[in-house]
Write a protein that holds these residues in place. Structure first.
Motif, PDB file in Angstrom:
ATOM      1  N   LYS A   3       0.827  -1.209   0.000  1.00 20.13           N
ATOM      2  CA  LYS A   3       0.000   0.000   0.000  1.00 20.13           C
ATOM      3  C   LYS A   3       0.865   1.265   0.000  1.00 20.13           C
ATOM      4  O   LYS A   3       0.603   2.215  -0.737  1.00 20.13           O
ATOM      5  CB  LYS A   3      -0.909   0.024   1.248  1.00 20.13           C
ATOM      6  N   GLN A  10       2.652   1.852  -3.290  1.00 19.80           N
ATOM      7  CA  GLN A  10       1.728   2.392  -4.284  1.00 19.80           C
ATOM      8  C   GLN A  10       1.549   3.897  -4.085  1.00 19.80           C
ATOM      9  O   GLN A  10       1.643   4.682  -5.023  1.00 19.80           O
ATOM     10  CB  GLN A  10       0.401   1.675  -4.054  1.00 19.80           C
ATOM     11  N   ARG A  11       1.341   4.285  -2.820  1.00 18.63           N
ATOM     12  CA  ARG A  11       1.132   5.692  -2.511  1.00 18.63           C
ATOM     13  C   ARG A  11       2.383   6.502  -2.875  1.00 18.63           C
ATOM     14  O   ARG A  11       2.294   7.585  -3.452  1.00 18.63           O
ATOM     15  CB  ARG A  11       0.841   5.839  -1.010  1.00 18.63           C
ATOM     16  N   SER A  19      -4.261   6.627  -8.599  1.00 19.69           N
ATOM     17  CA  SER A  19      -4.286   5.619  -7.540  1.00 19.69           C
ATOM     18  C   SER A  19      -5.708   5.127  -7.288  1.00 19.69           C
ATOM     19  O   SER A  19      -5.913   3.993  -6.865  1.00 19.69           O
ATOM     20  CB  SER A  19      -3.654   6.140  -6.251  1.00 19.69           C
ATOM     21  N   VAL A  47      -7.052   1.249  -6.979  1.00 19.13           N
ATOM     22  CA  VAL A  47      -7.877   0.750  -5.875  1.00 19.13           C
ATOM     23  C   VAL A  47      -9.140   0.080  -6.414  1.00 19.13           C
ATOM     24  O   VAL A  47      -9.518  -1.008  -5.968  1.00 19.13           O
ATOM     25  CB  VAL A  47      -8.262   1.905  -4.919  1.00 19.13           C
TER      26      VAL A  47
END
Lengths: 198, 198
Positions: A23, A26-27, B89, B93
């Protein structure tokens, strides 16, 4: 998965950073590509340069891009004091939070016979010849307070004492701001046995 | 400070990563240099490549190193469905957690008149010509549930409706696993007004 193989590759590559899971990676990838391209390019360049140029200091084994690091080369340090630590980050922590002004020696690990890590793997041959030069008068043992760190400190203290040099160990005890109730029993018993006159 | 200017430079450069303060940057730098040189070199290379090559998809404005991203190019997607999101992003998701099989359109932001961000800055001219092509039958608005996100969704819904295309908004409500007691009152009141037959 995003619609871009290269972005996916970047997300994967960022996971080599400690504490960065899927996570956060990705950010980070989206943040860099959407808002921080200049900083990202700089990070890429500095990282490549550091990986290629940073090696170990010939005197203290800490990380440096030169033959001898800034601390070992400085003329403002007390060359009779030598502090032994496990890793270069320990040097940084001690520099940031204490007024220690001696030199350092970085083991880059600790003795661990089960993993085949013996005295030479942590540079103790280099340390021995350093001690034999006669400049060092006191060795401050600042390895971690783990079983391996304690064993390493004990081993080095014998090397040091056999050369008639003082070996000292940084103090165990209750952390500043710590409440007795929440301190573990070993620490508390060490704090009592190590008590000093007020 | 460590004894190496280059290591200090690397620590500084790592702070461009979101959520990385001085302590984590320090830990990351030492971790990479002591234990992950190969991965660090790879990260540096991928990062440089991504910064130089990743641009925006001509169709959906998402991030891609090609002219058109993998999702827009895929023949397995329902081309009559178009989901509007604020950032790349969000695409990732939605791809990871839903079975949505339509296409996306990425605003790369939201309307914000106070910051001088108007319809063209978030690509609504491109969206308008896309809608005029007649392929899209339903637009799913998946902007954030913030004031700006809601305003943007409302603005786009009017664009969409004026072309006799269906505009839908993803549902507000109590999160799965959420306890009513801890859900804020606006969400709860939206959950009631949006209730469906069981």
């Amino acid at each position: 998965m995003s619609g871009s193989p290269l972005v996916n590759q970047l997300i994967e590559a960022l996971r080599c950073l400690p504490g960065v899971g899927p996570k956060s990676a990705q950010r980070m990838a989206y943040h860099l590509l959407e808002r921080e391209r200049v900083a990202a390019e700089n990070l890429s360049a500095v990282l490549a340069k550091a990986v290629n140029e940073v090696g170990h200091c010939e005197l203290c084994r800490s990380l440096t891009e030169r033959k001898v690091c800034d601390i070992c080369e400085s003329s403002n340090r007390d060359r009779t004091l030598l502090c032994i630590v496990e890793s270069p980050s320990d040097v940084q922590v001690i520099e940031q939070s204490t007024d220690y002004k001696g030199l350092f020696f970085v083991l880059m690990g600790h003795l661990s016979p089960l993993d085949g890590i013996g005295p030479e793997d942590i540079g103790l041959d280099l340390l021995a010849s350093r001690l034999d030069q006669g400049e060092v008068k006191e060795v401050v043992l600042a390895t971690n307070f783990t079983i391996e760190g304690e064993a390493t400190a004990h081993y080095i203290s014998e090397m040091v004492n056999s050369r008639n040099i003082i070996a000292s160990r940084i103090a165990h005890g209750v952390p500043v701001g710590g409440e007795l109730e929440y301190v573990n029993s070993t620490t508390l018993s060490r704090a009592f046995s190590g008590r000093q006159n007020f």
